[in-house]
Design a protein around this motif. Sequence first.
Motif, short mmCIF file in Angstrom:
data_model
loop_
_atom_site.label_atom_id
_atom_site.label_comp_id
_atom_site.label_asym_id
_atom_site.label_seq_id
_atom_site.Cartn_x
_atom_site.Cartn_y
_atom_site.Cartn_z
N PRO A 66 -34.57 -35.05 62.39
CA PRO A 66 -34.11 -36.34 61.55
C PRO A 66 -34.79 -37.06 60.47
N THR A 67 -35.75 -36.26 60.42
CA THR A 67 -36.79 -37.30 58.87
C THR A 67 -36.04 -36.77 57.71
N VAL A 68 -35.58 -35.79 58.00
CA VAL A 68 -35.17 -34.87 56.59
C VAL A 68 -33.73 -35.15 56.16
N LYS A 69 -33.21 -36.44 55.26
CA LYS A 69 -32.02 -36.57 54.76
C LYS A 69 -31.34 -35.85 53.60
N ILE A 70 -29.81 -36.37 53.23
CA ILE A 70 -29.96 -35.96 52.00
C ILE A 70 -29.04 -37.39 51.11
N VAL A 71 -29.29 -36.98 50.05
CA VAL A 71 -29.37 -38.37 49.22
C VAL A 71 -27.43 -37.94 48.75
N GLY A 72 -26.84 -39.32 49.45
CA GLY A 72 -25.26 -38.67 48.70
C GLY A 72 -24.23 -39.23 49.98
N PRO A 73 -23.00 -39.26 49.49
CA PRO A 73 -22.15 -39.49 51.08
C PRO A 73 -22.19 -38.72 52.38
N ASP A 74 -22.45 -37.37 52.08
CA ASP A 74 -22.68 -36.33 52.50
C ASP A 74 -24.37 -35.81 54.04
N MET A 97 -29.49 -32.25 59.07
CA MET A 97 -30.37 -31.38 57.69
C MET A 97 -31.57 -30.82 59.24
N TRP A 98 -32.15 -29.68 58.80
CA TRP A 98 -32.77 -28.51 59.85
C TRP A 98 -34.14 -28.63 58.69
N GLY A 99 -35.12 -28.74 59.07
CA GLY A 99 -36.39 -28.37 58.54
C GLY A 99 -37.07 -27.09 59.17
N THR A 100 -37.57 -26.41 60.17
CA THR A 100 -37.67 -25.69 60.70
C THR A 100 -36.52 -25.14 61.42
N THR A 101 -36.26 -23.81 61.68
CA THR A 101 -34.78 -23.39 61.96
C THR A 101 -35.37 -22.44 63.66
N LYS A 102 -36.08 -21.90 63.67
CA LYS A 102 -36.31 -21.36 64.73
C LYS A 102 -37.59 -21.64 65.67
N LEU A 155 -17.39 -21.94 62.24
CA LEU A 155 -18.12 -23.56 61.15
C LEU A 155 -18.28 -24.38 61.24
N SER A 156 -18.63 -25.69 61.70
CA SER A 156 -19.32 -26.30 61.58
C SER A 156 -19.90 -27.52 60.66
N VAL A 157 -20.16 -28.96 61.13
CA VAL A 157 -20.75 -29.57 60.41
C VAL A 157 -22.53 -29.99 61.00
N ARG A 158 -22.70 -30.10 62.34
CA ARG A 158 -23.96 -30.28 63.07
C ARG A 158 -24.48 -28.82 63.31
N GLY A 159 -24.25 -27.68 62.84
CA GLY A 159 -24.51 -26.58 63.66
C GLY A 159 -24.12 -26.46 64.64
N GLN A 160 -23.82 -24.34 64.15
CA GLN A 160 -23.16 -23.88 65.42
C GLN A 160 -22.85 -24.50 67.00
N ASN A 161 -24.67 -25.08 67.37
CA ASN A 161 -24.86 -25.07 68.84
C ASN A 161 -24.19 -26.68 69.82
N ASP A 162 -23.44 -27.14 67.50
CA ASP A 162 -23.27 -29.05 68.49
C ASP A 162 -21.28 -28.83 67.14
N LEU A 163 -20.68 -28.16 68.43
CA LEU A 163 -18.95 -27.34 67.31
C LEU A 163 -18.84 -28.47 68.03
N ASP A 164 -17.52 -29.67 66.93
CA ASP A 164 -17.04 -30.18 67.63
C ASP A 164 -15.27 -29.66 68.53
N LEU A 165 -14.65 -30.44 68.58
CA LEU A 165 -13.86 -29.70 69.07
C LEU A 165 -12.07 -30.02 67.91
N THR A 174 -41.59 -35.48 48.64
CA THR A 174 -42.77 -36.53 49.03
C THR A 174 -41.49 -37.70 50.08
N THR A 175 -39.59 -37.46 49.42
CA THR A 175 -39.46 -38.75 50.16
C THR A 175 -38.43 -37.82 51.56
N LYS A 176 -38.70 -36.37 51.59
CA LYS A 176 -38.18 -35.43 52.57
C LYS A 176 -36.25 -35.96 52.36
N THR A 177 -36.39 -35.51 50.91
CA THR A 177 -34.51 -35.73 51.29
C THR A 177 -34.05 -34.46 50.60
#
Length: 727
Positions: free
Chosen positions: A414-422, A426-431, A495-505, A685-688
Amino acid sequence: MARIDWNVDANNKFSLRYNMVNSTNNQTVNGTSAPNPRASSNRLSKDAMSFENSNYGFLNTVSSWAAELNSNLGSGLSNQFLATYTKIQDTRSSESTPFPFIDIWDGSGNNYMSAGYELFSYNNDVKNNVANVTDNITYNYGAHKLTAGLSFEYQTFANAFMRYGTSYYKFKDFATFKNHVNGVAGNDPLAFGITYGFGDENPVAALDFGQFSAYLQDEYNVTDNLKLTYGVRIDKPLYLNNLQSNPVVDTLKFANNEKIDLGAWPKSSLLFSPRIGFNWDVNKDRSLTVRGGTGIFTGRIPFVFFTNQPTNSGMLQNTVEVTKASDLATIKFNPDWKPIVAANTTLFPVEAGKKAPGSIAGTASGFKMPQVWRSNLAADVKLPLDMKLTLEGLYTKDINAVVQRNINLLPADPTVKIVGPDQRPMWGTTKAISSMSEAMVLDNTDRGYSYSLSGQLFFPVVKNFDGMVGYTYSMAKDVSGNPGSQAASAWSNNLSVRGQNDLDLSYSQYLTPHRLVASLSYKLEYARNFATTVSVFYSGYNTGNFSYRYSADFNKDGINGDLMYIPKDATEITFTDIKSGSTVKYTAQQQSDAFFAYIEQDDYLKKHKGEYAERNGALMPWINRFDVKILQDVKIEAGGMKHTLQFSCDILNAGNLLNPDWGIYQRQTVSSGSLLKPTMTYNSTTKTYTPTFNLVEVNGKLPTKTFENSVTQSSTWGIQIGVRYIF
């Protein structure tokens, strides 16, 4: 095929049937499956090719026996006893000799060239034997017809499956591949994979399943024009094998401290399926019939989902997917994988239970067989000129749908963000376990539904003339269509927006929202012994759906399966120049102009600006297809019998025969909807992450349209000639 019918006596009839079918068919190489991240385009597409021997074949053999005894026991009682045995075998074949499967990408994460023994076909053999015993007893009592029954099904399932059984290599581009095989340092593969048996070069996962069923039904003629049918069915699945757990996996804790017991089946639960239906002849003359019903229905899953558990436990065989750069540096291309395994027993253990495999698959303890609640309501209406109209609505709600989870994927950071409207996660460590690609869990969800509304008009207007026209509107949404036979594929191919463990209907991949069908047929009998029938069949429908996605891993979760954010205007996306060497091929502005021109000509994108693309949200084009069938009957009377010699001519896609622009299927101009190639720049530095983009090129040019004609056999007309002898 053979059948024997025996009238044992006045009250007992016995029949015995045998049927055997052998068939073969050829298949093209698997599309994208491989160690993650996967390519965004298929191995066979307008942008990629695969050598002929990378394809594979199927030999399917089915033999079945069925014995049935029907007995009239008197006093309104009758009994049906049915026993069946079916033997099924699906064996894969290949024209290739054993050789590693090699993927060569284009340098941008897309498939370019593939060669070698198809990566899922070596030692791939499935044997499924099914025995079933059913007994139904029926009692007629006044206005009631009661049926009670018991059934037991026993299945043996043997699955030999070794992905990467001849080994697997993935290279960034052709230059890297060429340099690697020539021994040039610094040209390591992007991935290596291998599956090998422990003590058996051709391991087989053999499992036994059973299912006990009991049911009770009453057909009640409430009045002479209203019948109710109601009842209940109870099913209990039985898992008849003891599985081997992996002692190393038993000690592991995955995301959210979840654990997997590879030696345990899910709890066997009773599944209840109550149902009720009715049939009402409103006017007692069949001029208007209203029918419908509602109930719960229990189904099955592909049993390969269960065999994923023992084949991936690391006790029967071991699958290793190597994607770590330091490990890949130790692997040099070798047509024989055995020296690679022997040289590094730490990475490739040769004894079962000493290390967790690279990918595992388990089953949730509370997993249940699929169940849906389904209801329908229909009306059959007789119209003038002997026409009939049928209207029907159908609604289905998932109760226990099937979904895959990867518990080795950690939650997003949750501390990693994207610069922009999207602003997707985002993931840091994945496994959770860095040495393991996936830890899959077969589970249930109750999210998902479908419905359809249909109408059909049948119109036999004059003698020897008949026809029909029908329309169906459908809607279906699910969490996952489980697009793959392997647990990892069925998960990562979503395909997903928030990762394959959190799929939208979202929209089902099998959805056809609109379908129109019609047929006309006329039969002309003449000269006493001749008859000619001409039939025209029409079908119109959208040929599928698709998703708009990024061509590379956007959210840094290690999976190339991210749905695209659709910018609302040029201020929401930053392009960078596309260069060929030091020469600018397309400037950022040229790409921006081309991208938004593409959006405006695309029906889906222009309606969803400022939103995330939906999984399977965009529709393929509508196609109108006509087929014509001509039958010529020649009748002969001989030996007191009537004989008919029937000649047939089927004109397939007949519209294309009349006009070369008709009956043409279309395909996506941009493979797999991968319109944008993202580059993510991280600021520690900004974790973005700051994304920049290139518009994906098509044959060296920027895309201008969504679809193009697909010049394949399905888009051309064809003729099929046949002859049939009827006596």
